[in-house]
Design a protein around this motif. Structure first.
Motif, PDB file in Angstrom:
ATOM      1  N   TYR A   1       0.900  -1.323  -0.025  1.00 26.06           N
ATOM      2  CA  TYR A   1       0.015   0.032  -0.162  1.00 26.06           C
ATOM      3  C   TYR A   1       0.703   1.147  -0.041  1.00 26.06           C
ATOM      4  O   TYR A   1       0.473   2.163  -0.507  1.00 26.06           O
ATOM      5  N   ILE A   2       2.128   1.281   0.458  1.00 21.90           N
ATOM      6  CA  ILE A   2       2.928   2.301   0.510  1.00 21.90           C
ATOM      7  C   ILE A   2       3.143   2.660  -1.061  1.00 21.90           C
ATOM      8  O   ILE A   2       3.248   3.721  -1.537  1.00 21.90           O
ATOM      9  N   GLN A   3       3.737   1.625  -1.648  1.00 22.63           N
ATOM     10  CA  GLN A   3       3.954   1.774  -3.113  1.00 22.63           C
ATOM     11  C   GLN A   3       2.861   2.131  -4.017  1.00 22.63           C
ATOM     12  O   GLN A   3       3.093   2.937  -4.758  1.00 22.63           O
TER      13      GLN A   3
ATOM     14  N   ALA B   1       0.122   6.809  -7.088  1.00 18.56           N
ATOM     15  CA  ALA B   1      -0.849   7.826  -7.381  1.00 18.56           C
ATOM     16  C   ALA B   1      -0.329   8.872  -7.206  1.00 18.56           C
ATOM     17  O   ALA B   1      -0.717  10.023  -7.665  1.00 18.56           O
ATOM     18  N   ALA B   2       0.460   9.147  -5.910  1.00 16.98           N
ATOM     19  CA  ALA B   2       1.287  10.520  -5.821  1.00 16.98           C
ATOM     20  C   ALA B   2       2.161  10.965  -7.029  1.00 16.98           C
ATOM     21  O   ALA B   2       2.041  12.102  -7.209  1.00 16.98           O
ATOM     22  N   TRP B   3       2.619   9.945  -7.669  1.00 13.79           N
ATOM     23  CA  TRP B   3       3.433  10.307  -8.924  1.00 13.79           C
ATOM     24  C   TRP B   3       2.745  11.080  -9.660  1.00 13.79           C
ATOM     25  O   TRP B   3       3.376  12.201 -10.379  1.00 13.79           O
ATOM     26  N   SER B   4       1.331  10.855 -10.232  1.00 15.82           N
ATOM     27  CA  SER B   4       0.761  11.617 -11.356  1.00 15.82           C
ATOM     28  C   SER B   4       0.356  13.115 -10.832  1.00 15.82           C
ATOM     29  O   SER B   4       0.515  13.833 -11.571  1.00 15.82           O
ATOM     30  N   TRP B   5       0.205  13.172  -9.350  1.00 14.75           N
ATOM     31  CA  TRP B   5      -0.125  14.605  -8.907  1.00 14.75           C
ATOM     32  C   TRP B   5       1.063  15.228  -8.715  1.00 14.75           C
ATOM     33  O   TRP B   5       1.213  16.477  -9.102  1.00 14.75           O
ATOM     34  N   MET B   6       2.385  14.649  -8.515  1.00 14.20           N
ATOM     35  CA  MET B   6       3.700  15.423  -8.303  1.00 14.20           C
ATOM     36  C   MET B   6       4.245  15.794  -9.784  1.00 14.20           C
ATOM     37  O   MET B   6       4.514  16.827 -10.225  1.00 14.20           O
TER      38      MET B   6
ATOM     39  N   ILE C   1      11.795   6.507  -5.052  1.00 16.27           N
ATOM     40  CA  ILE C   1      11.431   5.864  -3.858  1.00 16.27           C
ATOM     41  C   ILE C   1      10.382   4.859  -4.284  1.00 16.27           C
ATOM     42  O   ILE C   1      10.533   3.810  -3.633  1.00 16.27           O
ATOM     43  N   GLN C   2       9.499   5.435  -5.303  1.00 16.58           N
ATOM     44  CA  GLN C   2       8.564   3.999  -5.533  1.00 16.58           C
ATOM     45  C   GLN C   2       8.846   2.798  -5.935  1.00 16.58           C
ATOM     46  O   GLN C   2       8.699   1.605  -5.618  1.00 16.58           O
TER      47      GLN C   2
ATOM     48  N   LEU D   1       5.115  -4.668 -13.037  1.00 13.43           N
ATOM     49  CA  LEU D   1       5.011  -3.450 -12.504  1.00 13.43           C
ATOM     50  C   LEU D   1       6.627  -3.085 -12.328  1.00 13.43           C
ATOM     51  O   LEU D   1       6.882  -1.919 -12.562  1.00 13.43           O
ATOM     52  N   LEU D   2       7.320  -3.759 -11.601  1.00 12.32           N
ATOM     53  CA  LEU D   2       8.943  -3.428 -11.352  1.00 12.32           C
ATOM     54  C   LEU D   2       9.463  -3.150 -12.836  1.00 12.32           C
ATOM     55  O   LEU D   2      10.031  -2.204 -12.738  1.00 12.32           O
ATOM     56  N   ALA D   3       9.169  -3.767 -13.636  1.00 11.43           N
ATOM     57  CA  ALA D   3       9.916  -3.511 -14.881  1.00 11.43           C
ATOM     58  C   ALA D   3       9.235  -2.369 -15.537  1.00 11.43           C
ATOM     59  O   ALA D   3      10.143  -1.524 -16.039  1.00 11.43           O
ATOM     60  N   TRP D   4       7.886  -2.084 -15.367  1.00 10.50           N
ATOM     61  CA  TRP D   4       7.494  -0.939 -16.236  1.00 10.50           C
ATOM     62  C   TRP D   4       7.908   0.455 -15.487  1.00 10.50           C
ATOM     63  O   TRP D   4       8.117   1.358 -16.150  1.00 10.50           O
ATOM     64  N   VAL D   5       7.851   0.280 -14.191  1.00 15.04           N
ATOM     65  CA  VAL D   5       8.420   1.611 -13.219  1.00 15.04           C
ATOM     66  C   VAL D   5       9.921   1.617 -13.461  1.00 15.04           C
ATOM     67  O   VAL D   5      10.196   2.801 -13.350  1.00 15.04           O
ATOM     68  N   ALA D   6      10.480   0.560 -13.482  1.00 15.20           N
ATOM     69  CA  ALA D   6      12.074   0.801 -13.773  1.00 15.20           C
ATOM     70  C   ALA D   6      11.901   1.570 -15.145  1.00 15.20           C
ATOM     71  O   ALA D   6      12.752   2.642 -15.518  1.00 15.20           O
ATOM     72  N   PHE D   7      11.450   1.323 -16.173  1.00 10.57           N
ATOM     73  CA  PHE D   7      11.454   1.840 -17.429  1.00 10.57           C
ATOM     74  C   PHE D   7      10.868   3.371 -17.287  1.00 10.57           C
ATOM     75  O   PHE D   7      11.516   4.495 -17.691  1.00 10.57           O
ATOM     76  N   ALA D   8       9.883   3.444 -16.424  1.00 13.64           N
ATOM     77  CA  ALA D   8       9.160   4.900 -16.229  1.00 13.64           C
ATOM     78  C   ALA D   8      10.271   5.596 -15.371  1.00 13.64           C
ATOM     79  O   ALA D   8      10.174   6.996 -15.530  1.00 13.64           O
ATOM     80  N   THR D   9      11.167   5.099 -14.616  1.00 15.92           N
ATOM     81  CA  THR D   9      12.070   5.971 -13.929  1.00 15.92           C
ATOM     82  C   THR D   9      13.014   6.430 -14.895  1.00 15.92           C
ATOM     83  O   THR D   9      13.303   7.577 -15.002  1.00 15.92           O
TER      84      THR D   9
END
Length: 171
Positions: A98-100, A105-110, A126-127, A152-160
């Protein structure tokens, strides 16, 4: 009060299947909705005018990818939530999940609502760390749940990499 009375009083009956479903799916849908509220109004003109790296996917890719990722996340946390009470690591895994999700969700706002690739970059690093932690704990609890988080890990690594590149190109 003796020890056996304490143990009996602290034992909770398992949650009904529909409650587990709501606990798993509800927050994921909320994160999805919150992300959309922050993102969609800022795609045009703000995001469209940003300089982006050559490896930026077409905008039409993001919706289907995130739909699949959110479904996998909900399924993963549901699998962990249905483990017996007292399973070592279950509470930590669910908390990390739930933290991740909140960071997601916060990433979109930031990034979008604040128009800040820098804030988005700080968040996504951090995510990514929390996704790795969550996957690691889930792996010990339920291998299928952990495997559901690999995309999710792969996509967020790419998104990073994408977020860092956008920050560098527009900073």
């Amino acid at each position: 009060m003796n020890q056996s009375a304490d143990d009996a009083g602290s034992a909770r009956p398992p949650l009904a299947p529909w409650k587990l479903y709501l606990i798993a799916v509800g927050p994921v849908l909320l994160a999805l909705a919150l992300g959309q509220v922050a993102t969609f109004p800022n795609l045009e003109p703000w995001y469209a005018q940003l300089r982006k790296p050559r490896f930026t996917p077409p905008d039409a890719i993001f919706g289907p990818v995130w739909t699949v990722l959110y479904a996998l996340m909900a399924f993963a946390v549901w699998r962990v939530l249905r483990l017996p009470a007292g399973t070592v690591g279950k509470g930590a895994g669910v908390t990390l999940f739930y933290i991740q999700l909140a960071l997601n969700a916060a990433w979109s706002w930031m990034f979008f609502a604040m128009h800040s690739p820098l804030a988005g970059m700080i968040n996504i690093v951090i995510q990514l760390f929390f996704i790795v932690l969550t996957l690691s704990v889930f792996r010990r609890l339920d291998r299928v749940a952990a495997l559901c988080l690999v995309p999710l890990l792969a996509w967020v690594a790419f998104a990073t990499a994408l977020t860092v590149s956008i920050w560098k190109l527009n900073g």
